[in-house]
Design a protein around this motif. Structure first.
Motif, PDB file in Angstrom:
ATOM      1  N   TYR A  61      -3.322  13.882  11.206  1.00  0.00           N
ATOM      2  CA  TYR A  61      -3.444  12.452  10.926  1.00  0.00           C
ATOM      3  C   TYR A  61      -2.369  12.027   9.930  1.00  0.00           C
ATOM      4  O   TYR A  61      -1.962  12.793   9.054  1.00  0.00           O
ATOM      5  N   ALA A  62      -1.905  10.790  10.087  1.00  0.00           N
ATOM      6  CA  ALA A  62      -0.902  10.257   9.162  1.00  0.00           C
ATOM      7  C   ALA A  62      -1.038   8.743   9.099  1.00  0.00           C
ATOM      8  O   ALA A  62      -1.476   8.099  10.059  1.00  0.00           O
ATOM      9  N   VAL A 168      10.990  -0.944   9.784  1.00  0.00           N
ATOM     10  CA  VAL A 168      11.194   0.286   9.017  1.00  0.00           C
ATOM     11  C   VAL A 168       9.885   0.665   8.334  1.00  0.00           C
ATOM     12  O   VAL A 168       9.286  -0.163   7.625  1.00  0.00           O
ATOM     13  N   VAL A 169       9.436   1.900   8.566  1.00  0.00           N
ATOM     14  CA  VAL A 169       8.178   2.376   7.986  1.00  0.00           C
ATOM     15  C   VAL A 169       8.382   3.774   7.418  1.00  0.00           C
ATOM     16  O   VAL A 169       9.390   4.417   7.653  1.00  0.00           O
ATOM     17  N   ARG A 170       7.381   4.226   6.673  1.00  0.00           N
ATOM     18  CA  ARG A 170       7.375   5.586   6.143  1.00  0.00           C
ATOM     19  C   ARG A 170       6.068   6.263   6.552  1.00  0.00           C
ATOM     20  O   ARG A 170       4.995   5.671   6.455  1.00  0.00           O
ATOM     21  N   TYR A 171       6.173   7.506   7.035  1.00  0.00           N
ATOM     22  CA  TYR A 171       4.987   8.306   7.333  1.00  0.00           C
ATOM     23  C   TYR A 171       4.446   8.930   6.050  1.00  0.00           C
ATOM     24  O   TYR A 171       5.204   9.373   5.186  1.00  0.00           O
ATOM     25  N   VAL A 172       3.110   8.983   5.953  1.00  0.00           N
ATOM     26  CA  VAL A 172       2.422   9.661   4.848  1.00  0.00           C
ATOM     27  C   VAL A 172       1.323  10.521   5.459  1.00  0.00           C
ATOM     28  O   VAL A 172       0.429   9.999   6.139  1.00  0.00           O
ATOM     29  N   LEU A 173       1.388  11.835   5.252  1.00  0.00           N
ATOM     30  CA  LEU A 173       0.383  12.730   5.820  1.00  0.00           C
ATOM     31  C   LEU A 173      -0.997  12.371   5.277  1.00  0.00           C
ATOM     32  O   LEU A 173      -1.164  12.122   4.076  1.00  0.00           O
ATOM     33  N   LEU A 197      -1.203  14.108  17.188  1.00  0.00           N
ATOM     34  CA  LEU A 197      -0.996  13.381  15.940  1.00  0.00           C
ATOM     35  C   LEU A 197      -1.542  11.969  16.091  1.00  0.00           C
ATOM     36  O   LEU A 197      -1.143  11.236  16.991  1.00  0.00           O
ATOM     37  N   VAL A 198      -2.472  11.584  15.191  1.00  0.00           N
ATOM     38  CA  VAL A 198      -3.034  10.235  15.157  1.00  0.00           C
ATOM     39  C   VAL A 198      -2.376   9.493  14.000  1.00  0.00           C
ATOM     40  O   VAL A 198      -2.544   9.860  12.838  1.00  0.00           O
ATOM     41  N   THR A 199      -1.594   8.462  14.319  1.00  0.00           N
ATOM     42  CA  THR A 199      -0.884   7.687  13.300  1.00  0.00           C
ATOM     43  C   THR A 199      -1.586   6.362  13.125  1.00  0.00           C
ATOM     44  O   THR A 199      -1.791   5.622  14.084  1.00  0.00           O
ATOM     45  N   VAL A 200      -1.966   6.052  11.895  1.00  0.00           N
ATOM     46  CA  VAL A 200      -2.758   4.857  11.556  1.00  0.00           C
ATOM     47  C   VAL A 200      -1.906   3.876  10.768  1.00  0.00           C
ATOM     48  O   VAL A 200      -1.268   4.266   9.774  1.00  0.00           O
TER      49      VAL A 200
END
Length: 208
Positions: A61-62, A168-173, A197-200
């Motif tokens: 998840y992220a 533009v975004v940033r992934y955060v675990l 991978l589930v990205t929220v």
């Protein structure tokens, strides 16, 4: 595409089970979470219906959170959804990827058509590719910027123009608690109708 696996959709109120012999599970499922239980996640996908995917220990998840071109630094790892030929690539969306989420990502490959915020009509979709790598040079200004993205241990690079209206975004675990009913997600699927991978989205609709 992923291996020939059946994805179950409810379309126009009817539950349709696709045969593994004639359908493949989509690599990515996008939409709103309508159900989340031990062992499964249910997503309403615009234009597709309801997708039910299995979850488990192999599901990660992220969050994606808003960012900007100015936040990108040399040696950051980025994933850019791009349009145009390799010699003249333009970013439609750009994601900054932390070190703990980089495994298995490769330099340049096909990607789904995406809504293009850089086009004159926002609803327009454009055929895209994805390019991932380390930022080795960057330049930004009022009219956007340019990134040089290096891959393969420095053996190759791409020059990508980034318009000022590109997302533009940033992934955060994150962990399983990131998912709530009603949240918007992008899910990378795995063979066997599984959620990989589930990205929220957090403060932004998840791109990519």
């Amino acid at each position: 595409m992923a291996g020939a696996q059946a994805m179950v959709f409810a379309v126009a109120g009817a539950l349709i089970a696709a045969s593994p012999a004639c359908a493949e599970a989509p690599l990515r499922v996008r939409g709103v979470v309508t159900g989340f239980e031990n062992g499964s996640i249910t997503v309403m996908s615009p234009g597709e219906g309801v997708a039910v995917l299995k979850t488990g220990s192999d599901t990660s998840y992220a969050y994606v959170v808003p960012s900007s071109l100015d936040a990108i630094r040399i040696d950051d790892f980025v994933g850019a959804a791009v349009k145009g030929p390799p010699r003249a690539m333009v970013a439609v969306e750009l994601a900054i990827v932390p070190a703990n989420m980089r495994a298995g990502r490769i330099s340049y490959y096909g990607w789904d058509p995406l809504p293009d915020p850089t086009a004159s009509r926002m609803a327009q979709k454009t055929a895209t590719h994805m390019t991932n790598g380390i930022v080795s040079a960057e330049k930004s200004g009022a009219t956007g910027g340019t990134l040089t993205i290096t891959y393969g241990g420095g053996n190759g690079s791409f020059r990508v123009d980034v318009p000022p209206n590109a997302s533009v975004v940033r992934y955060v675990l994150a962990d399983r608690s990131a998912v709530t009913i009603g949240c918007r997600v992008v899910i990378k699927t795995s063979p066997g109708e599984r959620a990989g991978l589930v990205t929220v989205g957090r403060g932004v609709a998840p791109p990519m």
